[in-house]
Scaffold this motif. Structure first.
Motif, PDB file in Angstrom:
ATOM      1  N   UNK A 142     -48.671  57.675  36.871  1.00  0.00           N
ATOM      2  CA  UNK A 142     -49.941  57.402  36.187  1.00  0.00           C
ATOM      3  C   UNK A 142     -49.987  57.863  34.734  1.00  0.00           C
ATOM      4  N   UNK A 143     -48.890  58.370  34.220  1.00  0.00           N
ATOM      5  CA  UNK A 143     -48.890  58.905  32.851  1.00  0.00           C
ATOM      6  C   UNK A 143     -49.243  57.848  31.805  1.00  0.00           C
ATOM      7  N   UNK A 144     -48.924  56.607  32.086  1.00  0.00           N
ATOM      8  CA  UNK A 144     -49.211  55.531  31.125  1.00  0.00           C
ATOM      9  C   UNK A 144     -50.272  54.577  31.644  1.00  0.00           C
ATOM     10  N   UNK A 145     -51.093  55.054  32.574  1.00  0.00           N
ATOM     11  CA  UNK A 145     -52.155  54.207  33.133  1.00  0.00           C
ATOM     12  C   UNK A 145     -53.146  53.809  32.048  1.00  0.00           C
ATOM     13  N   UNK A 146     -53.523  52.539  32.051  1.00  0.00           N
ATOM     14  CA  UNK A 146     -54.535  52.038  31.119  1.00  0.00           C
ATOM     15  C   UNK A 146     -55.835  51.696  31.847  1.00  0.00           C
ATOM     16  N   UNK A 147     -55.805  51.825  33.173  1.00  0.00           N
ATOM     17  CA  UNK A 147     -56.984  51.566  34.005  1.00  0.00           C
ATOM     18  C   UNK A 147     -57.268  52.816  34.828  1.00  0.00           C
ATOM     19  N   UNK A 148     -58.526  53.231  34.829  1.00  0.00           N
ATOM     20  CA  UNK A 148     -58.945  54.383  35.625  1.00  0.00           C
ATOM     21  C   UNK A 148     -59.927  53.905  36.689  1.00  0.00           C
ATOM     22  N   UNK A 149     -59.606  54.192  37.954  1.00  0.00           N
ATOM     23  CA  UNK A 149     -60.517  53.879  39.064  1.00  0.00           C
ATOM     24  C   UNK A 149     -61.200  55.190  39.434  1.00  0.00           C
ATOM     25  N   UNK A 150     -62.514  55.259  39.243  1.00  0.00           N
ATOM     26  CA  UNK A 150     -63.224  56.537  39.317  1.00  0.00           C
ATOM     27  C   UNK A 150     -64.377  56.513  40.319  1.00  0.00           C
ATOM     28  N   UNK A 151     -64.803  57.716  40.714  1.00  0.00           N
ATOM     29  CA  UNK A 151     -65.914  57.869  41.638  1.00  0.00           C
ATOM     30  C   UNK A 151     -67.252  57.532  41.007  1.00  0.00           C
ATOM     31  N   UNK A 152     -68.298  57.570  41.829  1.00  0.00           N
ATOM     32  CA  UNK A 152     -69.650  57.185  41.398  1.00  0.00           C
ATOM     33  C   UNK A 152     -70.138  58.022  40.210  1.00  0.00           C
ATOM     34  N   UNK A 153     -71.007  57.396  39.419  1.00  0.00           N
ATOM     35  CA  UNK A 153     -71.727  58.065  38.328  1.00  0.00           C
ATOM     36  C   UNK A 153     -70.772  58.650  37.293  1.00  0.00           C
ATOM     37  N   UNK A 154     -69.832  57.852  36.864  1.00  0.00           N
ATOM     38  CA  UNK A 154     -68.849  58.311  35.877  1.00  0.00           C
ATOM     39  C   UNK A 154     -69.500  58.374  34.491  1.00  0.00           C
ATOM     40  N   UNK A 155     -69.178  59.447  33.747  1.00  0.00           N
ATOM     41  CA  UNK A 155     -69.668  59.592  32.378  1.00  0.00           C
ATOM     42  C   UNK A 155     -71.077  60.139  32.262  1.00  0.00           C
ATOM     43  N   UNK A 156     -71.542  60.833  33.284  1.00  0.00           N
ATOM     44  CA  UNK A 156     -72.892  61.407  33.235  1.00  0.00           C
ATOM     45  C   UNK A 156     -72.911  62.627  32.312  1.00  0.00           C
ATOM     46  N   UNK A 157     -74.072  63.227  32.145  1.00  0.00           N
ATOM     47  CA  UNK A 157     -74.180  64.410  31.295  1.00  0.00           C
ATOM     48  C   UNK A 157     -74.578  64.056  29.881  1.00  0.00           C
ATOM     49  N   UNK A 158     -74.037  64.795  28.900  1.00  0.00           N
ATOM     50  CA  UNK A 158     -74.441  64.615  27.503  1.00  0.00           C
ATOM     51  C   UNK A 158     -73.967  63.272  26.972  1.00  0.00           C
ATOM     52  N   UNK A 159     -74.484  62.919  25.800  1.00  0.00           N
ATOM     53  CA  UNK A 159     -74.241  61.576  25.255  1.00  0.00           C
ATOM     54  C   UNK A 159     -73.048  61.518  24.307  1.00  0.00           C
ATOM     55  N   UNK A 160     -72.169  62.501  24.347  1.00  0.00           N
ATOM     56  CA  UNK A 160     -71.093  62.577  23.361  1.00  0.00           C
ATOM     57  C   UNK A 160     -70.207  61.327  23.338  1.00  0.00           C
ATOM     58  N   UNK A 161     -70.058  60.752  22.145  1.00  0.00           N
ATOM     59  CA  UNK A 161     -69.223  59.564  21.992  1.00  0.00           C
ATOM     60  C   UNK A 161     -67.739  59.925  22.008  1.00  0.00           C
ATOM     61  N   UNK A 162     -67.446  61.226  21.901  1.00  0.00           N
ATOM     62  CA  UNK A 162     -66.052  61.673  21.962  1.00  0.00           C
ATOM     63  C   UNK A 162     -65.420  61.339  23.317  1.00  0.00           C
ATOM     64  N   UNK A 163     -66.238  61.152  24.355  1.00  0.00           N
ATOM     65  CA  UNK A 163     -65.687  60.860  25.685  1.00  0.00           C
ATOM     66  C   UNK A 163     -64.915  59.538  25.695  1.00  0.00           C
ATOM     67  N   UNK A 164     -65.511  58.416  25.268  1.00  0.00           N
ATOM     68  CA  UNK A 164     -64.706  57.199  25.196  1.00  0.00           C
ATOM     69  C   UNK A 164     -63.595  57.274  24.148  1.00  0.00           C
ATOM     70  N   UNK A 165     -63.816  58.036  23.067  1.00  0.00           N
ATOM     71  CA  UNK A 165     -62.743  58.196  22.082  1.00  0.00           C
ATOM     72  C   UNK A 165     -61.514  58.817  22.731  1.00  0.00           C
ATOM     73  N   UNK A 166     -61.732  59.862  23.562  1.00  0.00           N
ATOM     74  CA  UNK A 166     -60.615  60.553  24.210  1.00  0.00           C
ATOM     75  C   UNK A 166     -59.914  59.644  25.217  1.00  0.00           C
ATOM     76  N   UNK A 167     -60.700  58.890  25.986  1.00  0.00           N
ATOM     77  CA  UNK A 167     -60.105  57.951  26.949  1.00  0.00           C
ATOM     78  C   UNK A 167     -59.244  56.922  26.223  1.00  0.00           C
ATOM     79  N   UNK A 168     -59.779  56.359  25.156  1.00  0.00           N
ATOM     80  CA  UNK A 168     -59.066  55.325  24.412  1.00  0.00           C
ATOM     81  C   UNK A 168     -57.813  55.891  23.754  1.00  0.00           C
ATOM     82  N   UNK A 169     -57.906  57.088  23.196  1.00  0.00           N
ATOM     83  CA  UNK A 169     -56.762  57.693  22.524  1.00  0.00           C
ATOM     84  C   UNK A 169     -55.647  58.010  23.524  1.00  0.00           C
ATOM     85  N   UNK A 170     -56.011  58.318  24.749  1.00  0.00           N
ATOM     86  CA  UNK A 170     -55.011  58.536  25.805  1.00  0.00           C
ATOM     87  C   UNK A 170     -54.350  57.215  26.185  1.00  0.00           C
TER      88      UNK A 170
END
Length: 200
Positions: free
Chosen positions: A65-93
């Protein structure tokens, strides 16, 4: 923004519910306003041990999974604060698509603005996708945004819904700036009219 058309990748399974944005990118990494360089900090509290070494049990540290470009995740993904850094980090990975049954609204919107496709599926479909993902490098998913389908390794297909405007933006690689630039000629014409009125 890089257009999203089709994507084929080994999917990484993350069977964790309520993954919040602090888990995706902890607060100590929020000092930057750059969209790059955050991939190494993605899920850092789960990816690394206290001594800084990799946690071999964490899914993205496993060879398949080191080069996975698709993440299959559990319910309510990305909850909490509104930080845009979260998608930035996913994309940069390298993550271009996250599949779950539900997403926090702000995270969901931020994904589209940064070229990531968040796909909502039913609980039954998510379980099927987890089964595929857990097969490791022996299985891949193909996401076709134009057709709005997820094709599994055995030929099965899942259809998903997406807002037509957001679909257009992803297919065309248009973020907010790109959308504005599409109207550049109209903006210039309006500014010219203002100048003429000012000198009248």
């Amino acid at each position: 923004m890089q257009p999203f058309t089709t994507l084929t990748s080994t999917p990484a399974p993350m069977k964790v519910v309520n993954v919040d944005t602090d888990m995706i990118i902890p607060k100590q990494y929020l000092k930057t306003i750059k969209r790059t360089g955050l991939g190494t900090a993605l899920f850092s509290e789960m990816r690394y041990k206290e001594d800084g070494s990799e946690n071999p049990d964490f899914v993205l540290n496993q060879p398949a999974y080191r080069k996975a470009e698709i993440l299959v995740a559990g319910d309510n993904f990305g909850c909490g604060s509104s930080r845009e850094h979260a998608p930035w980090a996913l994309l940069d990975f390298g993550i271009r698509c996250v599949i779950s049954t539900s997403f926090a609204d702000i995270f969901y919107n931020n994904c589209f603005k940064n070229g990531i496709l968040p796909i909502k599926v039913t609980p039954e479909q998510l379980e099927m996708l987890f089964d595929d993902a857990e097969r490791g490098s022996n299985a891949t998913l193909t996401i076709d945004l134009e057709k709005q389908t997820i094709k599994g390794p055995d030929g099965g297909e899942i259809s998903f819904e997406i807002d037509p405007f957001r679909k257009h933006c992803l297919l065309s690689g248009l973020d907010d700036i790109g959308l504005t630039m599409e109207k550049a000629s109209k903006i210039e014409a309006f500014e010219d009219k203002l100048k003429q009125r000012a000198w009248a």
